[in-house]
Scaffold this motif. Structure first.
Motif, PDB file in Angstrom:
ATOM      1  N   LYS A  87       0.850  -1.197   0.000  1.00  0.00           N
ATOM      2  CA  LYS A  87       0.000   0.000   0.000  1.00  0.00           C
ATOM      3  C   LYS A  87       0.877   1.234   0.000  1.00  0.00           C
ATOM      4  O   LYS A  87       2.019   1.213   0.472  1.00  0.00           O
ATOM      5  N   VAL A  89       1.166   4.958   1.410  1.00  0.00           N
ATOM      6  CA  VAL A  89       0.659   5.844   2.462  1.00  0.00           C
ATOM      7  C   VAL A  89       1.161   7.232   2.118  1.00  0.00           C
ATOM      8  O   VAL A  89       2.347   7.520   2.259  1.00  0.00           O
ATOM      9  N   SER A  99      -0.325   9.232  11.321  1.00  0.00           N
ATOM     10  CA  SER A  99      -1.023   7.947  11.489  1.00  0.00           C
ATOM     11  C   SER A  99      -1.041   7.617  12.984  1.00  0.00           C
ATOM     12  O   SER A  99      -0.024   7.767  13.658  1.00  0.00           O
ATOM     13  N   HIS A 102      -0.651   2.190  16.540  1.00  0.00           N
ATOM     14  CA  HIS A 102      -1.309   0.887  16.362  1.00  0.00           C
ATOM     15  C   HIS A 102      -0.274  -0.214  16.189  1.00  0.00           C
ATOM     16  O   HIS A 102       0.904   0.047  15.941  1.00  0.00           O
ATOM     17  N   TRP A 117       8.462  -0.748   5.418  1.00  0.00           N
ATOM     18  CA  TRP A 117       8.065   0.650   5.199  1.00  0.00           C
ATOM     19  C   TRP A 117       9.195   1.297   4.395  1.00  0.00           C
ATOM     20  O   TRP A 117      10.311   1.443   4.884  1.00  0.00           O
ATOM     21  N   LEU A 130       8.193   7.913  10.827  1.00  0.00           N
ATOM     22  CA  LEU A 130       7.645   6.925  11.752  1.00  0.00           C
ATOM     23  C   LEU A 130       8.157   7.162  13.168  1.00  0.00           C
ATOM     24  O   LEU A 130       9.270   7.653  13.367  1.00  0.00           O
ATOM     25  N   HIS A 187       3.560   1.395  16.449  1.00  0.00           N
ATOM     26  CA  HIS A 187       4.106   2.420  15.560  1.00  0.00           C
ATOM     27  C   HIS A 187       3.044   3.462  15.209  1.00  0.00           C
ATOM     28  O   HIS A 187       1.846   3.207  15.325  1.00  0.00           O
ATOM     29  N   ARG A 198       5.122  13.397   1.813  1.00  0.00           N
ATOM     30  CA  ARG A 198       5.851  12.331   2.515  1.00  0.00           C
ATOM     31  C   ARG A 198       5.139  11.052   2.161  1.00  0.00           C
ATOM     32  O   ARG A 198       4.158  10.682   2.780  1.00  0.00           O
ATOM     33  N   ALA A 200       5.120   6.944   1.455  1.00  0.00           N
ATOM     34  CA  ALA A 200       5.808   5.699   1.828  1.00  0.00           C
ATOM     35  C   ALA A 200       5.076   4.529   1.179  1.00  0.00           C
ATOM     36  O   ALA A 200       3.859   4.584   0.965  1.00  0.00           O
ATOM     37  N   ILE A 202       4.305   0.569   1.822  1.00  0.00           N
ATOM     38  CA  ILE A 202       4.408  -0.485   2.839  1.00  0.00           C
ATOM     39  C   ILE A 202       4.049  -1.817   2.196  1.00  0.00           C
ATOM     40  O   ILE A 202       2.932  -1.991   1.685  1.00  0.00           O
TER      41      ILE A 202
HETATM   42  O1  AKG Z   1       3.498   5.884   7.185  1.00  0.00           O
HETATM   43  C1  AKG Z   1       2.731   5.990   8.113  1.00  0.00           C
HETATM   44  O2  AKG Z   1       2.196   7.050   8.409  1.00  0.00           O
HETATM   45  C2  AKG Z   1       2.388   4.755   8.909  1.00  0.00           C
HETATM   46  C3  AKG Z   1       1.264   4.035   8.248  1.00  0.00           C
HETATM   47  C4  AKG Z   1       0.945   2.744   8.904  1.00  0.00           C
HETATM   48  O3  AKG Z   1       1.475   2.383   9.913  1.00  0.00           O
HETATM   49  C5  AKG Z   1      -0.038   1.876   8.309  1.00  0.00           C
HETATM   50  O4  AKG Z   1      -0.643   2.241   7.286  1.00  0.00           O
HETATM   51  O5  AKG Z   1      -0.256   0.756   8.839  1.00  0.00           O
END
Ligand code: AKG
Length: 227
Positions: A87, A89, A99, A102, A117, A130, A187, A198, A200, A202
């Motif tokens: 995915k 982000v 975020s 969690h 990540w 992060l 995180h 920004r 990312a 994942i």
């Molecule tokens: O890049 C981020 O803000 C963390 C996103 C994240 O932990 C997630 O999508 O599970």
């Protein structure tokens, strides 16, 4: 070439970092490809999370099977490694919220998953890098009943009182760096107050020897290492 003992750090802290997994040129290509994919979709929600790059793009499929990454994952997971899904982000001037805290486990359940990540932009405290609690992958599965009624996705959220601020560390990253983390690691990310992107990527993996429920959202799963 393996220049670091990923498994040792991972076992201790619940995460480990591969610096410069992708070159700046490779990241620019990935970001461009992601932009092309995302621009074709009309119904992107407010979460800033978009699932399924690999199922739409050969370039992302190649990235998911990057040999240096797979070698590190084998060190951590074992020899049979399956890619599950990926995915994007994307945080920017409008999707600028951090975020929430969690663990990933409540989303996946089943066997433990290992997420990577990958910084598609340099990530700093100002633009939403992060934050993690090192070693929290050893705390077990926590209740994720914190309020998530803000419409920003992330329906599974840890209670604020479960986060010991003294234990939190920041993980700034350079474009192309990859952070591999356990699905029980606590995180979150900082809000993006920079006004700039920004982004990312994942990508999530599992040990292929483990039985799991059927995941509808992992329809493009594939084996990245069998031996
Ligand atoms: O890049 C981020 O803000 C963390 C996103 C994240 O932990 C997630 O999508 O599970």
């Amino acid at each position: 070439m393996m220049n670091k003992h990923y498994a040792e750090e991972f076992a201790q802290k619940g995460y480990t970092i591969i610096n410069s997994l992708f070159s700046n040129e490779e990241v620019i290509q990935l970001k461009q490809e992601a932009l092309t994919i995302v621009n074709k979709i009309d119904d992107i929600d407010n979460s800033g999370v978009f699932l399924g790059l690999t199922s739409r793009s050969q370039l992302f499929k190649q990235a998911a099977a990057n040999q240096e990454l797979v070698n590190a994952l084998k060190e951590i997971i074992g020899s049979y490694v399956v890619f599950m899904n990926d995915k994007l982000v994307f945080k920017n001037s409008t999707k600028n919220f951090g975020s929430p805290w969690h663990q990933d486990y409540p989303y996946w359940q089943g066997s433990h998953k290992y997420s990577v990540w990958i910084a598609l932009d340099d990530a700093t405290k100002e633009n939403g890098c992060l934050q993690v609690v090192p070693g929290s992958h050893l705390f077990g599965e926590k209740n994720h009943g914190a309020d998530s009624s803000d419409g920003l996705g992330f329906v599974n959220r840890l209670h604020q009182e479960d986060i010991d601020k003294d234990l939190v560390i920041d993980l700034p990253a350079k474009q192309g760096d990859a952070i591999i983390f356990h699905d029980l690691l606590y995180h979150a990310s900082y809000p993006n107050i920079s006004g700039a992107d920004r982004w990312a990527l994942i990508s999530t993996y599992k040990d292929g020897t483990q039985e799991d429920p059927e995941y509808k959202w992992a329809s493009a799963a594939f084996i990245v290492s069998e031996a």
